[in-house]
Write an enzyme that holds these catalytic residues in place. Sequence first.
Site, PDB file in Angstrom:
ATOM      1  N   CYS A   1       0.824  -1.206   0.000  1.00  0.00           N
ATOM      2  CA  CYS A   1       0.000   0.000   0.000  1.00  0.00           C
ATOM      3  C   CYS A   1       0.863   1.262   0.000  1.00  0.00           C
ATOM      4  O   CYS A   1       1.429   1.602  -1.043  1.00  0.00           O
ATOM      5  CB  CYS A   1      -0.988  -0.043   1.170  1.00  0.00           C
ATOM      6  SG  CYS A   1      -2.471   0.910   0.826  1.00  0.00           S
TER       7      CYS A   1
ATOM      8  N   ARG B   1      -6.641   5.774   0.185  1.00  0.00           N
ATOM      9  CA  ARG B   1      -7.315   6.992  -0.241  1.00  0.00           C
ATOM     10  C   ARG B   1      -6.605   7.606  -1.454  1.00  0.00           C
ATOM     11  O   ARG B   1      -7.135   8.468  -2.123  1.00  0.00           O
ATOM     12  CB  ARG B   1      -7.328   7.984   0.935  1.00  0.00           C
ATOM     13  CG  ARG B   1      -8.139   9.220   0.707  1.00  0.00           C
ATOM     14  CD  ARG B   1      -8.306  10.041   1.971  1.00  0.00           C
ATOM     15  NE  ARG B   1      -9.279   9.449   2.873  1.00  0.00           N
ATOM     16  CZ  ARG B   1      -9.008   9.043   4.111  1.00  0.00           C
ATOM     17  NH1 ARG B   1      -7.796   9.168   4.584  1.00  0.00           N
ATOM     18  NH2 ARG B   1      -9.955   8.527   4.868  1.00  0.00           N
TER      19      ARG B   1
ATOM     20  N   HIS C   1      -3.592  -5.078   0.512  1.00  0.00           N
ATOM     21  CA  HIS C   1      -3.000  -5.613   1.757  1.00  0.00           C
ATOM     22  C   HIS C   1      -3.087  -7.136   1.773  1.00  0.00           C
ATOM     23  O   HIS C   1      -4.063  -7.691   2.308  1.00  0.00           O
ATOM     24  CB  HIS C   1      -3.749  -5.058   2.968  1.00  0.00           C
ATOM     25  CG  HIS C   1      -3.510  -3.612   3.207  1.00  0.00           C
ATOM     26  ND1 HIS C   1      -2.491  -3.144   4.006  1.00  0.00           N
ATOM     27  CD2 HIS C   1      -4.142  -2.523   2.731  1.00  0.00           C
ATOM     28  CE1 HIS C   1      -2.518  -1.827   4.021  1.00  0.00           C
ATOM     29  NE2 HIS C   1      -3.512  -1.418   3.256  1.00  0.00           N
TER      30      HIS C   1
ATOM     31  N   GLU D   1      -1.592  -9.175   3.564  1.00  0.00           N
ATOM     32  CA  GLU D   1      -1.439  -9.746   4.921  1.00  0.00           C
ATOM     33  C   GLU D   1      -2.776 -10.156   5.540  1.00  0.00           C
ATOM     34  O   GLU D   1      -2.819 -11.033   6.388  1.00  0.00           O
ATOM     35  CB  GLU D   1      -0.700  -8.762   5.846  1.00  0.00           C
ATOM     36  CG  GLU D   1      -1.425  -7.473   6.217  1.00  0.00           C
ATOM     37  CD  GLU D   1      -1.197  -6.336   5.246  1.00  0.00           C
ATOM     38  OE1 GLU D   1      -0.950  -6.611   4.047  1.00  0.00           O
ATOM     39  OE2 GLU D   1      -1.279  -5.158   5.656  1.00  0.00           O
TER      40      GLU D   1
HETATM   41  N1  GLN Z   1      -1.900   6.706   2.794  1.00  0.00           N
HETATM   42  C1  GLN Z   1      -2.027   5.939   1.605  1.00  0.00           C
HETATM   43  C2  GLN Z   1      -3.425   6.061   0.994  1.00  0.00           C
HETATM   44  O1  GLN Z   1      -4.335   6.486   1.657  1.00  0.00           O
HETATM   45  C3  GLN Z   1      -1.723   4.485   1.871  1.00  0.00           C
HETATM   46  C4  GLN Z   1      -2.747   3.797   2.692  1.00  0.00           C
HETATM   47  C5  GLN Z   1      -2.269   2.507   3.273  1.00  0.00           C
HETATM   48  O2  GLN Z   1      -1.068   2.232   3.290  1.00  0.00           O
HETATM   49  N2  GLN Z   1      -3.158   1.718   3.813  1.00  0.00           N
HETATM   50  O3  GLN Z   1      -3.638   5.725  -0.136  1.00  0.00           O
END
Ligand code: GLN
Length: 515
Positions: free
Chosen positions: A334, A416, A463, A465
Amino acid sequence: MSPFQHGEVFVTDDGAETDLDLGHYERFTHAHLSQANNWTTGRIYLSVLEKERRGDYLGKTIQVIPHITNEIMEAIRSVTANGEAEVVIAEIGGTVGDIESLPFLEAIRQLGNEEGRENALFVHVTLVPYIAAAGELKTKPTQHSVRELREIGIAPDILLCRSDRPLSHDLRSKIALFCNVKESAVISAQDVDTIYDVPLTFHDQGLDDLIVTSLHLNEVAVQTDLAEWRKLVSTVRAPSAGETAIAIVGKYVELEDSYKSLREALTHGGIANNLRVNVRWIESEDLMDEESDARLRDFDAILVPGGFGKRGVEGMIRAISYARRTRTPYFGICLGMQTACVEFARSACDLKDADSTEFNLETPHPIIFKLRDLVGVEQFGGTMRLGACPCVLSEGSLAREIYGGAEEISERHRHRYEFNPAYREALKKGGLIFSGVSPDQKFIEIIELSRDEHPWFLACQFHPEFKSKPLAPHPLFASFVHAAFQNRLKTETSVEQIPDADAPAIERAATASES
Ligand code: GLN
């Protein structure tokens, strides 16, 4: 949900942002959990208020009993709606005596009555603390919380006694006597070295049999076969192939709970390879000095996990740059993918000052920008891209190979910001491979470097995980841990060959990669 207060935010397929406990339930069972498996006081009240506005209560006064308690009972029963569940485990969070949990306890009391004694079981987790000065375990807190429960009409059938050492026979008898349970129902929940040992210690004390018998499930319950699970625990304790050291460079690293699933997924990756994964958490802000490369030298691989906000991002970018230059396996998740794109744009594509608009709104090269679907949405709560989304893997890619040749996969999201497709060509020209995209081509899901350039450099917007289980390690983690170990072997061999073993790891890694 701040990691300081909530630990990890676990995400389900249907996009529920839940407490990390739900992650444990998914890892330990075959259940597919969803929004319906996680209820907060707020959601219960919201639902009651909506019903009231709709006129469902015909103008009657809304009260905790019966309206809130009925809503809770309905929520618990709703998970059986598809007819698949034979047993529902309803965990009431918090501590007996908390004001917040009272309506929930009252609801399960009523539920127990309605379902009947032979169909409901109250299991109470209590604390049996060791008082060092007295040199003994104390049963008083257990006696008190059981009394507290009995006052509100719940008589626990089974006690799971948390303690840091074994409960003696005498102590069990005492607890049984004072708490009015059978001695065989006083179960020791002693601290263990691996969480995966918990089912085994409970099984050894007959807890599973006790539950099956109490719920009259003997006819339908299959014989327990924990052989595979026992093997798993012995692999975790004494892996036969060796160990590998992985650096996780992120924020909130002092709070291990905020990356619970990640830690577990790495352990699973270790199990898949018969390896112990030694994880070191590195606060990315600490990588801002000249010593940053040296600090990363001792690790076989680097991982940058998810995260939010500007703090520490430049440190993550340094770690990624180090991994790319030294051909150290890199796994970005991410935020770890977004920062890898920024690093690549800056260093390999000559896009100076490239950035994510999450960190710098004025950047001349917004490689990562706010989700196009969210432009104009100012509300923060629940507005991210959440839950399972499909991703198509390109032929010949490392990603496709790792997923066993699958053309399409599904993984969970919580973000986001997204990769800005306007820069796709530029980064592709620079050598970045976009190996996973959404079926409609809208979202970049996986990036990687060519295996000619780097042995294992892959990052994903999702993600993985959240979907890893001890008996089914996630392929990305299994492959990453394997790559880490290969790097270790390579480095060890090259250290043996180089007369000056103190040479910096960058040189060592470079030499190793040439050999
Ligand atoms: N801050 C980044 C976003 O909002 C990554 C989010 C995350 O790692 N879960 O896209």
